[in-house]
Design a protein around this motif. Structure first.
Motif, PDB file in Angstrom:
ATOM      1  N   UNK A 247       6.355  -3.937   7.328  1.00 45.52           N
ATOM      2  CA  UNK A 247       5.187  -3.624   8.151  1.00 45.52           C
ATOM      3  C   UNK A 247       4.462  -2.438   7.532  1.00 45.52           C
ATOM      4  N   UNK A 248       3.162  -2.583   7.325  1.00 51.87           N
ATOM      5  CA  UNK A 248       2.340  -1.524   6.742  1.00 51.87           C
ATOM      6  C   UNK A 248       1.623  -0.781   7.873  1.00 51.87           C
ATOM      7  N   UNK A 249       1.911   0.509   8.075  1.00 50.53           N
ATOM      8  CA  UNK A 249       1.210   1.245   9.131  1.00 50.53           C
ATOM      9  C   UNK A 249      -0.182   1.669   8.680  1.00 50.53           C
ATOM     10  N   UNK A 250      -1.180   1.288   9.455  1.00 53.79           N
ATOM     11  CA  UNK A 250      -2.559   1.694   9.182  1.00 53.79           C
ATOM     12  C   UNK A 250      -3.418   1.383  10.399  1.00 53.79           C
ATOM     13  N   UNK A 251      -4.593   1.965  10.447  1.00 50.01           N
ATOM     14  CA  UNK A 251      -5.550   1.623  11.495  1.00 50.01           C
ATOM     15  C   UNK A 251      -6.074   0.226  11.211  1.00 50.01           C
ATOM     16  N   UNK A 252      -5.924  -0.678  12.169  1.00 49.92           N
ATOM     17  CA  UNK A 252      -6.290  -2.078  11.944  1.00 49.92           C
ATOM     18  C   UNK A 252      -7.674  -2.424  12.487  1.00 49.92           C
ATOM     19  N   UNK A 253      -8.489  -1.412  12.777  1.00 47.96           N
ATOM     20  CA  UNK A 253      -9.785  -1.698  13.402  1.00 47.96           C
ATOM     21  C   UNK A 253     -10.938  -0.933  12.769  1.00 47.96           C
ATOM     22  N   UNK A 254     -10.831  -0.578  11.487  1.00 43.47           N
ATOM     23  CA  UNK A 254     -11.976   0.023  10.807  1.00 43.47           C
ATOM     24  C   UNK A 254     -12.812  -1.092  10.182  1.00 43.47           C
ATOM     25  N   UNK A 255     -13.923  -0.732   9.553  1.00 48.04           N
ATOM     26  CA  UNK A 255     -14.808  -1.751   8.968  1.00 48.04           C
ATOM     27  C   UNK A 255     -14.080  -2.551   7.899  1.00 48.04           C
ATOM     28  N   UNK A 256     -14.382  -3.839   7.850  1.00 47.85           N
ATOM     29  CA  UNK A 256     -13.666  -4.773   6.970  1.00 47.85           C
ATOM     30  C   UNK A 256     -13.664  -4.332   5.511  1.00 47.85           C
ATOM     31  N   UNK A 257     -14.762  -3.752   5.042  1.00 48.49           N
ATOM     32  CA  UNK A 257     -14.892  -3.385   3.634  1.00 48.49           C
ATOM     33  C   UNK A 257     -13.836  -2.363   3.214  1.00 48.49           C
ATOM     34  N   UNK A 258     -13.348  -1.561   4.133  1.00 50.36           N
ATOM     35  CA  UNK A 258     -12.402  -0.507   3.775  1.00 50.36           C
ATOM     36  C   UNK A 258     -11.015  -1.053   3.425  1.00 50.36           C
ATOM     37  N   UNK A 259     -10.723  -2.302   3.772  1.00 48.85           N
ATOM     38  CA  UNK A 259      -9.428  -2.885   3.423  1.00 48.85           C
ATOM     39  C   UNK A 259      -9.427  -3.484   2.020  1.00 48.85           C
ATOM     40  N   UNK A 260     -10.600  -3.560   1.401  1.00 49.53           N
ATOM     41  CA  UNK A 260     -10.693  -4.195   0.083  1.00 49.53           C
ATOM     42  C   UNK A 260      -9.820  -3.509  -0.965  1.00 49.53           C
ATOM     43  N   UNK A 261      -9.820  -2.179  -1.062  1.00 52.76           N
ATOM     44  CA  UNK A 261      -8.925  -1.554  -2.045  1.00 52.76           C
ATOM     45  C   UNK A 261      -7.445  -1.839  -1.791  1.00 52.76           C
ATOM     46  N   UNK A 262      -7.086  -2.104  -0.531  1.00 49.72           N
ATOM     47  CA  UNK A 262      -5.683  -2.354  -0.212  1.00 49.72           C
ATOM     48  C   UNK A 262      -5.229  -3.703  -0.749  1.00 49.72           C
ATOM     49  N   UNK A 263      -6.050  -4.752  -0.526  1.00 51.80           N
ATOM     50  CA  UNK A 263      -5.592  -6.041  -1.047  1.00 51.80           C
ATOM     51  C   UNK A 263      -5.642  -6.073  -2.570  1.00 51.80           C
ATOM     52  N   UNK A 264      -6.563  -5.331  -3.161  1.00 50.34           N
ATOM     53  CA  UNK A 264      -6.580  -5.248  -4.620  1.00 50.34           C
ATOM     54  C   UNK A 264      -5.320  -4.550  -5.136  1.00 50.34           C
ATOM     55  N   UNK A 265      -4.899  -3.495  -4.454  1.00 49.80           N
ATOM     56  CA  UNK A 265      -3.668  -2.787  -4.823  1.00 49.80           C
ATOM     57  C   UNK A 265      -2.465  -3.719  -4.702  1.00 49.80           C
ATOM     58  N   UNK A 266      -2.391  -4.453  -3.605  1.00 51.85           N
ATOM     59  CA  UNK A 266      -1.270  -5.373  -3.390  1.00 51.85           C
ATOM     60  C   UNK A 266      -1.216  -6.432  -4.485  1.00 51.85           C
ATOM     61  N   UNK A 267      -2.357  -7.032  -4.791  1.00 50.83           N
ATOM     62  CA  UNK A 267      -2.370  -8.087  -5.795  1.00 50.83           C
ATOM     63  C   UNK A 267      -2.079  -7.532  -7.188  1.00 50.83           C
ATOM     64  N   UNK A 268      -2.555  -6.345  -7.491  1.00 50.39           N
ATOM     65  CA  UNK A 268      -2.218  -5.729  -8.776  1.00 50.39           C
ATOM     66  C   UNK A 268      -0.719  -5.481  -8.894  1.00 50.39           C
ATOM     67  N   UNK A 269      -0.116  -4.945  -7.849  1.00 47.60           N
ATOM     68  CA  UNK A 269       1.326  -4.680  -7.887  1.00 47.60           C
ATOM     69  C   UNK A 269       2.118  -5.983  -7.969  1.00 47.60           C
ATOM     70  N   UNK A 270       1.627  -7.026  -7.283  1.00 49.74           N
ATOM     71  CA  UNK A 270       2.298  -8.330  -7.320  1.00 49.74           C
ATOM     72  C   UNK A 270       1.999  -9.105  -8.604  1.00 49.74           C
ATOM     73  N   UNK A 271       1.130  -8.536  -9.451  1.00 46.88           N
ATOM     74  CA  UNK A 271       0.724  -9.163 -10.715  1.00 46.88           C
ATOM     75  C   UNK A 271       0.087 -10.526 -10.476  1.00 46.88           C
ATOM     76  N   UNK A 272      -0.804 -10.546  -9.482  1.00 47.80           N
ATOM     77  CA  UNK A 272      -1.558 -11.746  -9.168  1.00 47.80           C
ATOM     78  C   UNK A 272      -3.043 -11.466  -9.412  1.00 47.80           C
ATOM     79  N   UNK A 273      -3.806 -12.438  -9.909  1.00 48.53           N
ATOM     80  CA  UNK A 273      -5.221 -12.194 -10.200  1.00 48.53           C
ATOM     81  C   UNK A 273      -6.044 -12.130  -8.918  1.00 48.53           C
ATOM     82  N   UNK A 274      -7.182 -11.406  -8.982  1.00 46.99           N
ATOM     83  CA  UNK A 274      -8.134 -11.396  -7.874  1.00 46.99           C
ATOM     84  C   UNK A 274      -9.547 -11.386  -8.417  1.00 46.99           C
TER      85      UNK A 274
END
Length: 274
Positions: A247-274
């Protein structure tokens, strides 16, 4: 929003966007949810059936360990706080589960109760997992989901957008302007999993989501990972008891654009393309 690269830059982004650090929501809201959870109110359990007693003080201590806020339930004032370093550590665990699913080409179900905030986050994961050879399953599209709301029992429908499950309004109260409904209920994931079983599968080997999606799936024995706010103890209790895997603790109700760096970080660590 520009790219955010590196752990230090992501940590700064978490604080600046108020995803972690000092949040916009008040601590009073968290404590109210902790009391509901301790009383076994379904609105706070999110589909989880805790094995332990979990009085308010113990819930508060657990949330302090997982999120980094104050442990004393007598501290009733001030903003919610999430330690950004705990968010980053949990993102790494989350990404490692995504990588493992991709490596074995596991069927995956993704769903959200925050479709107007978190849809892009999950859709990016869905696209990357599909490209890696995973089956992103979409069972039960169009099936009705009857949920209790403040205005009585309402009927919604299960839908999928870019591989991500959500519930959509049918011209009744509770729907957003796009018809996508914010919900904490575990009923959507139960209906989706039942539909998958009824049609002969495949059943997901990993469920990714929030709210009732991960608590409901974890309670049924599925590997479940996701995001949760400091005022939602259910996923963190599920993690503590071994029914939710990350479970990742974070505020789940900010503007959608602010989560973009998070999924990019996850995919980079998982070595998956985006």
């Amino acid at each position: 929003m520009g790219a955010v690269s590196g752990t230090g830059a992501l940590r700064a982004h978490l604080i600046e966007a108020r995803l972690a650090g000092t949040l916009a929501t008040p601590r009073e809201k968290s404590l109210a949810r902790y009391r509901l959870f301790a009383a076994r109110d379904p609105r706070a359990l999110l589909g989880l059936e805790p094995a332990g007693r979990w009085p308010v003080a113990e819930v508060s201590r657990l949330m302090a360990r997982r999120c980094g806020g104050p442990a004393d339930p007598a501290r009733t004032r001030g903003p919610n706080v999430i330690d950004p370093d705990r968010t980053l550590a949990a993102l790494d665990r989350f990404a490692d589960r995504i990588a493992a699913a991709a490596a074995r080409r596991a069927p995956v179900l993704l769903g959200t109760g925050h479709p107007d905030r978190l849809l892009e986050f999950y859709a990016a994961l869905a696209g990357a997992l599909a490209a890696a050879g995973c089956a992103v399953v979409t069972p039960g599209r169009g099936v009705p989901v009857r949920m209790t709301t403040r205005c009585g029992v309402r009927t919604y429908v299960l839908d999928y957008v870019r591989g991500v499950a959500l519930v959509r309004g049918t011209g009744v109260g509770g729907a957003s302007g796009k018809g996508r409904v914010h919900t904490h209920s575990p009923l959507p994931v139960r209906r989706a999993l039942a539909a998958a079983a009824e049609c002969g599968g495949p059943l997901p080997e990993l469920v990714v989501g929030d709210h009732g999606w991960i608590c409901g799936a974890g309670q049924l024995g599925f590997e479940a990972i996701g995001l949760a706010d400091a005022d939602d103890p259910g996923p963190f209790v599920g993690e503590a008891e071994g029914r939710v895997c990350a479970v990742v603790p974070l505020d789940d109700a900010v503007a959608e654009v602010h989560y973009r760096p998070l999924w990019r970080y996850v995919l980079n660590r998982a070595e998956l393309p985006w």
